[in-house]
Design a protein around this motif. Sequence first.
Motif, PDB file in Angstrom:
ATOM      1  N   ARG A  33     -39.146 -26.302  83.752  1.00 43.02           N
ATOM      2  CA  ARG A  33     -39.687 -27.290  84.707  1.00 43.02           C
ATOM      3  C   ARG A  33     -41.160 -27.603  84.459  1.00 43.02           C
ATOM      4  NH1 ARG A  33     -35.752 -28.248  88.557  1.00 43.02           N
ATOM      5  NH2 ARG A  33     -36.963 -30.164  88.686  1.00 43.02           N
ATOM      6  N   VAL A  34     -41.799 -26.816  83.601  1.00 43.94           N
ATOM      7  CA  VAL A  34     -43.218 -27.076  83.276  1.00 43.94           C
ATOM      8  C   VAL A  34     -43.360 -27.124  81.742  1.00 43.94           C
ATOM      9  CG1 VAL A  34     -44.297 -26.249  85.395  1.00 43.94           C
ATOM     10  CG2 VAL A  34     -43.677 -24.590  83.666  1.00 43.94           C
ATOM     11  N   PRO A  35     -42.732 -28.143  81.114  1.00 43.38           N
ATOM     12  CA  PRO A  35     -42.664 -28.173  79.646  1.00 43.38           C
ATOM     13  C   PRO A  35     -44.033 -28.219  78.965  1.00 43.38           C
ATOM     14  CG  PRO A  35     -41.843 -30.240  80.615  1.00 43.38           C
ATOM     15  CD  PRO A  35     -42.028 -29.280  81.734  1.00 43.38           C
ATOM     16  N   GLU A  36     -45.032 -28.823  79.641  1.00 40.39           N
ATOM     17  CA  GLU A  36     -46.372 -28.886  79.023  1.00 40.39           C
ATOM     18  C   GLU A  36     -46.929 -27.469  78.850  1.00 40.39           C
ATOM     19  OE1 GLU A  36     -45.606 -30.233  81.967  1.00 40.39           O
ATOM     20  OE2 GLU A  36     -45.560 -32.403  81.645  1.00 40.39           O
ATOM     21  N   TYR A  37     -46.687 -26.619  79.847  1.00 37.77           N
ATOM     22  CA  TYR A  37     -47.180 -25.234  79.771  1.00 37.77           C
ATOM     23  C   TYR A  37     -46.429 -24.477  78.679  1.00 37.77           C
ATOM     24  CZ  TYR A  37     -48.387 -20.488  81.336  1.00 37.77           C
ATOM     25  OH  TYR A  37     -48.823 -19.184  81.394  1.00 37.77           O
ATOM     26  N   ALA A  38     -45.096 -24.649  78.633  1.00 37.27           N
ATOM     27  CA  ALA A  38     -44.297 -23.963  77.610  1.00 37.27           C
ATOM     28  C   ALA A  38     -44.751 -24.379  76.208  1.00 37.27           C
ATOM     29  CB  ALA A  38     -42.815 -24.291  77.813  1.00 37.27           C
ATOM     30  N   ALA A  39     -45.020 -25.681  76.028  1.00 37.50           N
ATOM     31  CA  ALA A  39     -45.457 -26.167  74.713  1.00 37.50           C
ATOM     32  C   ALA A  39     -46.821 -25.574  74.354  1.00 37.50           C
ATOM     33  CB  ALA A  39     -45.520 -27.689  74.717  1.00 37.50           C
ATOM     34  N   ALA A  40     -47.703 -25.467  75.357  1.00 36.89           N
ATOM     35  CA  ALA A  40     -49.044 -24.914  75.095  1.00 36.89           C
ATOM     36  C   ALA A  40     -48.953 -23.437  74.707  1.00 36.89           C
ATOM     37  CB  ALA A  40     -49.928 -25.101  76.334  1.00 36.89           C
ATOM     38  N   ILE A  41     -48.078 -22.693  75.372  1.00 44.69           N
ATOM     39  CA  ILE A  41     -47.904 -21.275  74.996  1.00 44.69           C
ATOM     40  C   ILE A  41     -47.459 -21.192  73.538  1.00 44.69           C
ATOM     41  CG2 ILE A  41     -46.566 -19.163  75.375  1.00 44.69           C
ATOM     42  CD1 ILE A  41     -46.194 -19.989  78.275  1.00 44.69           C
ATOM     43  N   GLY A  42     -46.529 -22.086  73.179  1.00 45.05           N
ATOM     44  CA  GLY A  42     -45.982 -22.081  71.817  1.00 45.05           C
ATOM     45  C   GLY A  42     -47.049 -22.273  70.749  1.00 45.05           C
ATOM     46  N   GLN A  43     -48.205 -22.814  71.155  1.00 52.32           N
ATOM     47  CA  GLN A  43     -49.275 -22.996  70.164  1.00 52.32           C
ATOM     48  C   GLN A  43     -49.943 -21.677  69.797  1.00 52.32           C
ATOM     49  OE1 GLN A  43     -51.913 -26.161  71.209  1.00 52.32           O
ATOM     50  NE2 GLN A  43     -50.237 -27.600  71.484  1.00 52.32           N
ATOM     51  N   GLY A  44     -49.742 -20.632  70.638  1.00 54.10           N
ATOM     52  CA  GLY A  44     -50.106 -19.315  70.126  1.00 54.10           C
ATOM     53  C   GLY A  44     -51.081 -18.433  70.873  1.00 54.10           C
ATOM     54  N   ARG A  45     -51.973 -19.001  71.722  1.00 56.60           N
ATOM     55  CA  ARG A  45     -52.955 -18.110  72.353  1.00 56.60           C
ATOM     56  C   ARG A  45     -52.953 -18.317  73.867  1.00 56.60           C
ATOM     57  NH1 ARG A  45     -56.671 -15.445  69.139  1.00 56.60           N
ATOM     58  NH2 ARG A  45     -58.209 -15.501  70.811  1.00 56.60           N
ATOM     59  N   VAL A  46     -52.639 -17.232  74.584  1.00 60.04           N
ATOM     60  CA  VAL A  46     -52.402 -17.316  76.024  1.00 60.04           C
ATOM     61  C   VAL A  46     -53.370 -16.402  76.775  1.00 60.04           C
ATOM     62  CG1 VAL A  46     -50.717 -16.844  77.837  1.00 60.04           C
ATOM     63  CG2 VAL A  46     -49.960 -17.801  75.673  1.00 60.04           C
ATOM     64  N   LEU A  47     -53.890 -16.925  77.878  1.00 59.38           N
ATOM     65  CA  LEU A  47     -54.805 -16.155  78.721  1.00 59.38           C
ATOM     66  C   LEU A  47     -54.123 -15.943  80.075  1.00 59.38           C
ATOM     67  CD1 LEU A  47     -57.762 -15.163  79.082  1.00 59.38           C
ATOM     68  CD2 LEU A  47     -58.367 -17.502  79.728  1.00 59.38           C
ATOM     69  N   ASP A  48     -54.137 -14.708  80.573  1.00 55.77           N
ATOM     70  CA  ASP A  48     -53.557 -14.430  81.894  1.00 55.77           C
ATOM     71  C   ASP A  48     -54.682 -13.869  82.762  1.00 55.77           C
ATOM     72  OD1 ASP A  48     -52.247 -13.284  84.135  1.00 55.77           O
ATOM     73  OD2 ASP A  48     -50.375 -13.283  83.010  1.00 55.77           O
ATOM     74  N   VAL A  49     -55.090 -14.633  83.750  1.00 56.49           N
ATOM     75  CA  VAL A  49     -56.281 -14.294  84.535  1.00 56.49           C
ATOM     76  C   VAL A  49     -55.862 -13.657  85.867  1.00 56.49           C
ATOM     77  CG1 VAL A  49     -58.299 -15.281  85.688  1.00 56.49           C
ATOM     78  CG2 VAL A  49     -57.660 -16.056  83.405  1.00 56.49           C
ATOM     79  N   GLY A  50     -56.201 -12.367  86.018  1.00 57.26           N
ATOM     80  CA  GLY A  50     -55.692 -11.577  87.146  1.00 57.26           C
ATOM     81  C   GLY A  50     -54.291 -11.128  86.795  1.00 57.26           C
ATOM     82  N   CYS A  51     -54.202 -10.386  85.669  1.00 54.85           N
ATOM     83  CA  CYS A  51     -52.863 -10.117  85.090  1.00 54.85           C
ATOM     84  C   CYS A  51     -52.118  -9.013  85.818  1.00 54.85           C
ATOM     85  CB  CYS A  51     -52.969  -9.806  83.603  1.00 54.85           C
ATOM     86  SG  CYS A  51     -53.744  -8.209  83.254  1.00 54.85           S
ATOM     87  N   GLY A  52     -52.785  -8.278  86.746  1.00 56.38           N
ATOM     88  CA  GLY A  52     -52.089  -7.204  87.456  1.00 56.38           C
ATOM     89  C   GLY A  52     -51.503  -6.217  86.454  1.00 56.38           C
ATOM     90  N   VAL A  53     -50.260  -5.794  86.666  1.00 54.52           N
ATOM     91  CA  VAL A  53     -49.636  -4.848  85.727  1.00 54.52           C
ATOM     92  C   VAL A  53     -48.923  -5.591  84.599  1.00 54.52           C
ATOM     93  CG1 VAL A  53     -49.466  -2.924  87.344  1.00 54.52           C
ATOM     94  CG2 VAL A  53     -47.611  -4.606  87.236  1.00 54.52           C
ATOM     95  N   ALA A  54     -49.220  -6.868  84.453  1.00 55.43           N
ATOM     96  CA  ALA A  54     -48.856  -7.671  83.268  1.00 55.43           C
ATOM     97  C   ALA A  54     -47.383  -8.034  83.171  1.00 55.43           C
ATOM     98  CB  ALA A  54     -49.327  -6.986  81.983  1.00 55.43           C
ATOM     99  N   SER A  55     -46.681  -8.086  84.281  1.00 49.29           N
ATOM    100  CA  SER A  55     -45.271  -8.485  84.195  1.00 49.29           C
ATOM    101  C   SER A  55     -45.133  -9.889  83.611  1.00 49.29           C
ATOM    102  CB  SER A  55     -44.619  -8.468  85.575  1.00 49.29           C
ATOM    103  OG  SER A  55     -44.558  -7.167  86.042  1.00 49.29           O
ATOM    104  N   GLY A  56     -45.962 -10.814  84.105  1.00 44.48           N
ATOM    105  CA  GLY A  56     -45.885 -12.195  83.615  1.00 44.48           C
ATOM    106  C   GLY A  56     -46.211 -12.261  82.130  1.00 44.48           C
ATOM    107  N   LEU A  57     -47.267 -11.550  81.738  1.00 42.61           N
ATOM    108  CA  LEU A  57     -47.700 -11.590  80.339  1.00 42.61           C
ATOM    109  C   LEU A  57     -46.656 -10.941  79.424  1.00 42.61           C
ATOM    110  CD1 LEU A  57     -50.053 -12.566  78.668  1.00 42.61           C
ATOM    111  CD2 LEU A  57     -51.251 -10.424  79.144  1.00 42.61           C
ATOM    112  N   LEU A  58     -46.070  -9.843  79.856  1.00 46.26           N
ATOM    113  CA  LEU A  58     -45.062  -9.162  79.024  1.00 46.26           C
ATOM    114  C   LEU A  58     -43.783  -9.995  78.920  1.00 46.26           C
ATOM    115  CD1 LEU A  58     -45.581  -5.444  80.114  1.00 46.26           C
ATOM    116  CD2 LEU A  58     -46.362  -6.599  78.031  1.00 46.26           C
ATOM    117  N   THR A  59     -43.449 -10.689  80.007  1.00 47.10           N
ATOM    118  CA  THR A  59     -42.278 -11.575  79.961  1.00 47.10           C
ATOM    119  C   THR A  59     -42.549 -12.722  78.984  1.00 47.10           C
ATOM    120  OG1 THR A  59     -41.815 -11.022  82.248  1.00 47.10           O
ATOM    121  CG2 THR A  59     -40.714 -12.963  81.375  1.00 47.10           C
TER     122      THR A  59
END
Length: 282
Positions: free
Chosen positions: A106-132
């Motif tokens: 549902r957020v294809p622009e975000y998915a495409a941006a991740i695919g470019q290779g470098r992702v920042l997770d701000v307030g990553c907590g225990v990193a569930s989102g980042l690990l997924t």
Amino acid sequence: MARHTAIPPQRLRDGLDALVSLEIVEQTGDELRLTAPFAEMLTPDGLLSLGDKLDEAHLMARLVGEAVEVNGLPMLSSDDALTAARGATFQPTEVGRAIFRQTLDRVPEYAAAIGQGRVLDVGCGVASGLLTTAALFPEIYGLGLELVPAVAAEATRRAAAHGVADRIEIRAADARHLDETAAYDACFWAQPFFSADARLPTLRAIHRALAPGGILLEQELDSKPTDIEHASAFALRRMVFQGWGAPFASTAEQLAVEAGAVGFTLVRIATTNLGRMVVLRR
Ligand SMILES: C[S@@+](CC[C@H](N)C(=O)[O-])C[C@H]1O[C@@H](n2cnc3c(N)ncnc32)[C@H](O)[C@@H]1O
């Protein structure tokens, strides 16, 4: 069970009746067992962890009590922050990945941006989102920023346990002080957990750190319920979050205006399986 636990039989019976009436336990003849959703929370593949959710419930009950004290709220201890971060999230399991894949659709622009290779997770907590994210995009490098060192340490441990420590870096740092320029393609900001005074400096740091055209994603959390059933939980969470100095239940439209103030452009507000998401472009 009474012999095993040393709880007097009648008290045990009353407790079990309460658990049955809440559909946490079910009884067939002499046999008692957890109902399916709670049994699943005890398995390694469960989307939610029963222990984490129980710890979070204890913490929230205590914080609700403290939220009405005259002298203001005490700071969260390091242990409290870890309990909150563990409880605020889902587990990076196969089910978690399937759910997140649907969100990304549902957020294809975000998915495409991740695919470019470098992702920042701000307030990553225990990193569930980042690990997924790391599991869904095996080529990416990700940086997670987490203010509380004990929470960052747990995120680092989890990254190693998932075998991605070589490409997922966790930094115990205040996001406001991130000093990188045009270094990331995509950013997720856990905005509900950021206090009012930290928000614009954090957004400015994110804006600087994203490459031109980079995408920022924010989630609208705790939208005001229209039904009485969820209204009390909303009111109690609001007491706790506002006590921390975090603006509670900002709408997607408010989030878009806030990010616009530091130069982001709204791409769209998307309705996803995880609620409304704001997609912004640097
Ligand atoms: C609960 S996490 C969000 C869940 C996370 N996205 C996940 O997938 O597990 C939000 C975190 O933001 C952190 N935080 C709040 N203010 C911060 C700041 N100024 N810099 C870095 N982290 C911050 C909090 O300590 C909290 O652990």
